[in-house]
Design a protein around this motif. Structure first.
Motif, PDB file in Angstrom:
ATOM      1  N   CYS A 139      48.086 -23.526  18.810  1.00 51.98           N
ATOM      2  CA  CYS A 139      47.513 -24.848  18.521  1.00 51.98           C
ATOM      3  C   CYS A 139      47.886 -25.753  19.696  1.00 51.98           C
ATOM      4  CB  CYS A 139      48.089 -25.432  17.236  1.00 51.98           C
ATOM      5  SG  CYS A 139      47.491 -24.598  15.778  1.00 51.98           S
ATOM      6  N   GLY A 140      46.944 -26.542  20.159  1.00 54.08           N
ATOM      7  CA  GLY A 140      47.242 -27.414  21.292  1.00 54.08           C
ATOM      8  C   GLY A 140      46.758 -26.811  22.601  1.00 54.08           C
ATOM      9  N   ASP A 141      46.423 -25.511  22.613  1.00 56.88           N
ATOM     10  CA  ASP A 141      45.834 -24.889  23.809  1.00 56.88           C
ATOM     11  C   ASP A 141      44.339 -24.743  23.608  1.00 56.88           C
ATOM     12  OD1 ASP A 141      48.110 -24.092  25.558  1.00 56.88           O
ATOM     13  OD2 ASP A 141      48.736 -23.123  23.699  1.00 56.88           O
ATOM     14  N   LYS A 142      43.611 -24.637  24.712  1.00 57.92           N
ATOM     15  CA  LYS A 142      42.181 -24.362  24.571  1.00 57.92           C
ATOM     16  C   LYS A 142      42.006 -22.846  24.428  1.00 57.92           C
ATOM     17  CE  LYS A 142      37.632 -25.562  26.360  1.00 57.92           C
ATOM     18  NZ  LYS A 142      37.181 -26.256  25.161  1.00 57.92           N
ATOM     19  N   ILE A 143      41.487 -22.434  23.285  1.00 57.53           N
ATOM     20  CA  ILE A 143      41.235 -21.022  23.005  1.00 57.53           C
ATOM     21  C   ILE A 143      39.743 -20.903  22.736  1.00 57.53           C
ATOM     22  CG2 ILE A 143      41.716 -19.122  21.373  1.00 57.53           C
ATOM     23  CD1 ILE A 143      44.187 -19.942  22.995  1.00 57.53           C
ATOM     24  N   LEU A 144      39.113 -19.865  23.272  1.00 55.63           N
ATOM     25  CA  LEU A 144      37.663 -19.740  23.125  1.00 55.63           C
ATOM     26  C   LEU A 144      37.307 -18.711  22.060  1.00 55.63           C
ATOM     27  CD1 LEU A 144      36.771 -19.709  26.936  1.00 55.63           C
ATOM     28  CD2 LEU A 144      36.731 -21.663  25.363  1.00 55.63           C
ATOM     29  N   GLU A 145      36.231 -19.022  21.319  1.00 51.94           N
ATOM     30  CA  GLU A 145      35.703 -18.055  20.352  1.00 51.94           C
ATOM     31  C   GLU A 145      34.903 -17.012  21.119  1.00 51.94           C
ATOM     32  OE1 GLU A 145      33.277 -20.399  17.747  1.00 51.94           O
ATOM     33  OE2 GLU A 145      34.971 -21.125  16.574  1.00 51.94           O
ATOM     34  N   GLY A 146      35.094 -15.717  20.772  1.00 52.98           N
ATOM     35  CA  GLY A 146      34.445 -14.719  21.621  1.00 52.98           C
ATOM     36  C   GLY A 146      33.925 -13.484  20.949  1.00 52.98           C
ATOM     37  N   SER A 147      33.745 -13.494  19.631  1.00 51.77           N
ATOM     38  CA  SER A 147      33.147 -12.301  19.020  1.00 51.77           C
ATOM     39  C   SER A 147      31.674 -12.589  18.702  1.00 51.77           C
ATOM     40  CB  SER A 147      33.920 -11.900  17.771  1.00 51.77           C
ATOM     41  OG  SER A 147      33.462 -10.637  17.340  1.00 51.77           O
ATOM     42  N   ARG A 205      48.038 -22.777  29.394  1.00 50.87           N
ATOM     43  CA  ARG A 205      47.502 -21.419  29.259  1.00 50.87           C
ATOM     44  C   ARG A 205      46.062 -21.314  29.775  1.00 50.87           C
ATOM     45  NH1 ARG A 205      50.586 -21.361  23.792  1.00 50.87           N
ATOM     46  NH2 ARG A 205      52.140 -19.765  24.186  1.00 50.87           N
ATOM     47  N   HIS A 206      45.915 -21.520  31.050  1.00 48.82           N
ATOM     48  CA  HIS A 206      44.612 -21.270  31.674  1.00 48.82           C
ATOM     49  C   HIS A 206      44.857 -20.906  33.132  1.00 48.82           C
ATOM     50  CE1 HIS A 206      44.659 -25.751  32.803  1.00 48.82           C
ATOM     51  NE2 HIS A 206      44.658 -25.107  33.945  1.00 48.82           N
ATOM     52  N   CYS A 207      43.813 -20.458  33.812  1.00 54.03           N
ATOM     53  CA  CYS A 207      43.943 -20.209  35.252  1.00 54.03           C
ATOM     54  C   CYS A 207      42.590 -20.473  35.901  1.00 54.03           C
ATOM     55  CB  CYS A 207      44.419 -18.784  35.519  1.00 54.03           C
ATOM     56  SG  CYS A 207      43.197 -17.510  35.168  1.00 54.03           S
ATOM     57  N   TRP A 208      42.567 -20.360  37.232  1.00 55.68           N
ATOM     58  CA  TRP A 208      41.335 -20.578  37.993  1.00 55.68           C
ATOM     59  C   TRP A 208      41.002 -19.282  38.732  1.00 55.68           C
ATOM     60  CZ3 TRP A 208      38.827 -25.183  37.369  1.00 55.68           C
ATOM     61  CH2 TRP A 208      39.576 -26.232  36.817  1.00 55.68           C
ATOM     62  N   GLN A 240      37.277 -21.935  35.764  1.00 53.36           N
ATOM     63  CA  GLN A 240      38.443 -22.069  34.877  1.00 53.36           C
ATOM     64  C   GLN A 240      38.361 -21.043  33.746  1.00 53.36           C
ATOM     65  OE1 GLN A 240      38.963 -26.030  33.327  1.00 53.36           O
ATOM     66  NE2 GLN A 240      41.190 -25.784  33.242  1.00 53.36           N
ATOM     67  N   PHE A 241      39.415 -20.227  33.612  1.00 51.93           N
ATOM     68  CA  PHE A 241      39.480 -19.197  32.579  1.00 51.93           C
ATOM     69  C   PHE A 241      40.475 -19.612  31.493  1.00 51.93           C
ATOM     70  CE2 PHE A 241      38.308 -15.090  35.171  1.00 51.93           C
ATOM     71  CZ  PHE A 241      37.010 -15.537  35.272  1.00 51.93           C
ATOM     72  N   PHE A 242      40.065 -19.431  30.242  1.00 52.96           N
ATOM     73  CA  PHE A 242      40.938 -19.673  29.084  1.00 52.96           C
ATOM     74  C   PHE A 242      40.996 -18.388  28.254  1.00 52.96           C
ATOM     75  CE2 PHE A 242      39.164 -23.783  30.201  1.00 52.96           C
ATOM     76  CZ  PHE A 242      40.248 -24.637  30.101  1.00 52.96           C
ATOM     77  N   PRO A 243      42.029 -18.219  27.414  1.00 53.49           N
ATOM     78  CA  PRO A 243      42.076 -17.021  26.568  1.00 53.49           C
ATOM     79  C   PRO A 243      40.877 -16.979  25.604  1.00 53.49           C
ATOM     80  CG  PRO A 243      44.193 -18.173  26.561  1.00 53.49           C
ATOM     81  CD  PRO A 243      43.210 -19.081  27.239  1.00 53.49           C
TER      82      PRO A 243
END
Ligand code: FAD
Length: 491
Positions: free
Chosen positions: A211-219, A302-305, A404-407
């Motif tokens: 919670c508090g991080d950007k997490i992406l829906e992916g299914s 929790r992200h990277c480029w 920008q990549f997020f989980p």
């Protein structure tokens, strides 16, 4: 009074993905009537859009390539990868049956297994792909179910499991087009509704640490966890819900009105990932869920480029129908994404790119310079993280891009708890009469077959297999057949 559309069957199946279709085929083969209800307008679930790769042991394709494999070796790999929470009995059951009860069974439906790929954690190659990937595999299953007289009902969201006198008696729902109520009387019900990774609220409930991080829906869009809720309401147990499987190579879909979905960005040879401190943190060639995802989740924030120069950009592919024309990548749409996404930055110099993404310029430039030097020296691997440099080149051709990549939450390795007959268990570990569950709704099979990490191909394969098991035993409860028996690999 609104119209009620009524059905009566032996086995009612909720969801028409890999598990639901397999359950339907098995039930029909046992002589039971079977109807699959699907909330989407199209059948096939996440399975039809999947890579169509299954982990299968001892296949003719392996033999052709001289690969020696056996269930014991596969089981060792599986347990090493998945850790202490692997359901070892279910893992054994699947592995020991994958050759006959998946590979040859699917061939009987017209599926052609065409190639294999090396996947992290496997001591030999055993990820086996069906012709035309998930589309080919699932289309043959749809045809197989229909060809056996199975009925499929689209646009029907199941909203309740009917329970009477200690047993399940059917399901109820709604036609999402007409609003008409749907009422189904059934002797047994199979819940095969897929996972919950397209429901961010459920993901964060299972993983409050994120919670508090950007997490992406992916299914797949249907993976909303609705089956989990239906089962809970009639006393079924959920287990290992925190086993959410992430991928690292995803950028937000800026076109998504809810701003929750992720786009999977593949095939960028030579790119590197840099964290918000301007440093690399991983061997980017290891992009799997058990290596890259923990590395990304360990970054603050929790992200990277993903850093790309202009020639590298030409290899960028986005795994989403909007960015493709059938099998071909639509380069115009990729350019549109690079130009319009607020999560992608561009600059004519590396220092300028660092400024665009808010990273300390000297650290970022030094990171890139070290990497460029390793490429120029012709090293086989760069020395920091051991990334092979075979397909790499220095970052030297502007403009440069940072994506920008997020989980991205992609697969669920926890879910509805069942026994080996796929009967849903209550809190006393007693089966709920008439209720079965299979596929990703059960963390692929049983509740947690993979443990906390999957070897790839261990989602679709076990989902289809557990679907067959559920269909066989549900048909038996409805008075047809002897339950699922199958044929063991070494039988
Ligand atoms: C892009 C992508 C690629 C993948 N590639 C691979 C791969 O190569 N190998 C691998 O092993 N795994 C892969 N997976 C995972 C694999 O596809 C899934 O684990 C598998 O499809 C699960 O099958 P299932 O039948 O349980 O669920 P699904 O295939 O998701 O089907 C569930 C169905 O139930 C429907 N449904 C849900 N709730 C309701 C309701 N209340 N009423 C009616 N219908 C409902 C949904 O709409 C959906 O159609 C991939 C996943 C994705 C997203």
């Amino acid at each position: 009074m609104a119209e009620v559309k009524r059905f009566e069957t032996d086995v009612a199946i909720i969801g028409s993905g890999g598990a639901g279709l397999a359950a339907g085929i098995e039930a029909r083969d046992a002589g039971a009537r079977a109807i699959a209800f699907e909330m989407a307008s199209e059948f096939g679930g996440a399975a039809i859009t999947s890579g169509g790769g299954c982990m299968i042991v001892g296949t003719p394709l392996q033999k052709e390539k001289g690969i020696e494999d056996n269930p014991d070796l596969a089981f060792d790999d599986w347990v090493k990868w998945g850790g202490p929470s692997v359901d070892k009995v279910w893992a054994r059951y699947y592995i020991e049956h994958s050759l006959h009860d998946l590979y040859h069974w699917a061939e009987g439906l017209g599926v052609k297994w065409v190639d294999m790929k090396t996947q992290e954690g496997n001591s030999v190659m055993r990820w086996t792909r069906a012709e035309r990937s998930g589309l080919g595999l699932t289309t043959h299953m749809i045809d197989g179910f229909r060809g056996r007289g199975g009925e499929m009902v689209a646009n029907t969201e199941i909203t309740g499991i009917k329970f009477d006198d200690q047993r399940v008696t059917g399901i109820e729902g709604i036609n999402t087009e007409t609003g008409a109520a749907v009422d189904v009387a059934a002797k047994a019900v199979v819940v095969s509704t897929g996972g919950f990774n397209s429901n961010l609220d459920m993901i964060l409930e299972a993983r409050p640490d994120l919670c508090g991080d950007k997490i992406l829906e992916g299914s797949g869009p249907g993976s909303t966890g609705s089956g989990h809720k239906l089962v809970r309401r009639v006393g079924g147990q959920l287990t290992h819900m925190d086993h959410v499987w992430f991928y690292a190579y995803s950028t937000p879909d800026y076109r998504d009105p809810n701003q929750r979905r992720g786009l999977v960005c593949r095939q960028i040879p030579g790119y590197i990932w840099v964290n918000q401190q301007g440093r690399r943190f991983h061997n980017e060639a290891l992009s799997g869920g058990n290596s890259a995802s923990p590395a990304l989740l360990a970054q603050t924030p929790r992200h990277c480029w993903a850093i790309v120069d202009t020639p590298m950009k030409a290899g960028l592919e986005v795994a989403d129908p909007y960015y493709r024309d059938g099998a071909k990548v639509n380069r115009e749409k990729i350019e549109e994404l690079l130009a319009d996404s607020p999560f992608i930055k561009k600059a004519d110099t590396l220092a300028g790119l660092a400024e665009e993404i808010g990273v300390a310029v000297p650290t970022f430039v030094a990171t890139l310079e070290r990497y460029n030097q390793a490429c120029r020296q012709g090293l086989e691997e760069e020395p920091e993280f051991g990334k092979p440099l075979k397909s790499s080149k220095p970052f030297d051709t502007p403009p440069y891009y940072a994506i920008q990549f997020f989980p991205l939450a992609r697969k669920n390795f926890g879910g509805i708890k069942t026994d080996l007959e796929c009967r849903v268990l209550d809190k006393h570990f007693e089966p709920i009469q008439g209720l079965y569950a299979a596929g990703e709704a059960c963390g692929m099979a049983g509740g947690h077959i993979n443990g906390s990490a999957g070897l790839e191909g261990t989602m679709l394969g076990p989902s289809i297999f557990s679907g067959r098991v559920a269909g066989g035993w549900a048909a038996r409860e409805a008075g047809h057949g002897d339950g699922f028996v199958g044929k063991a690999n070494r039988g």
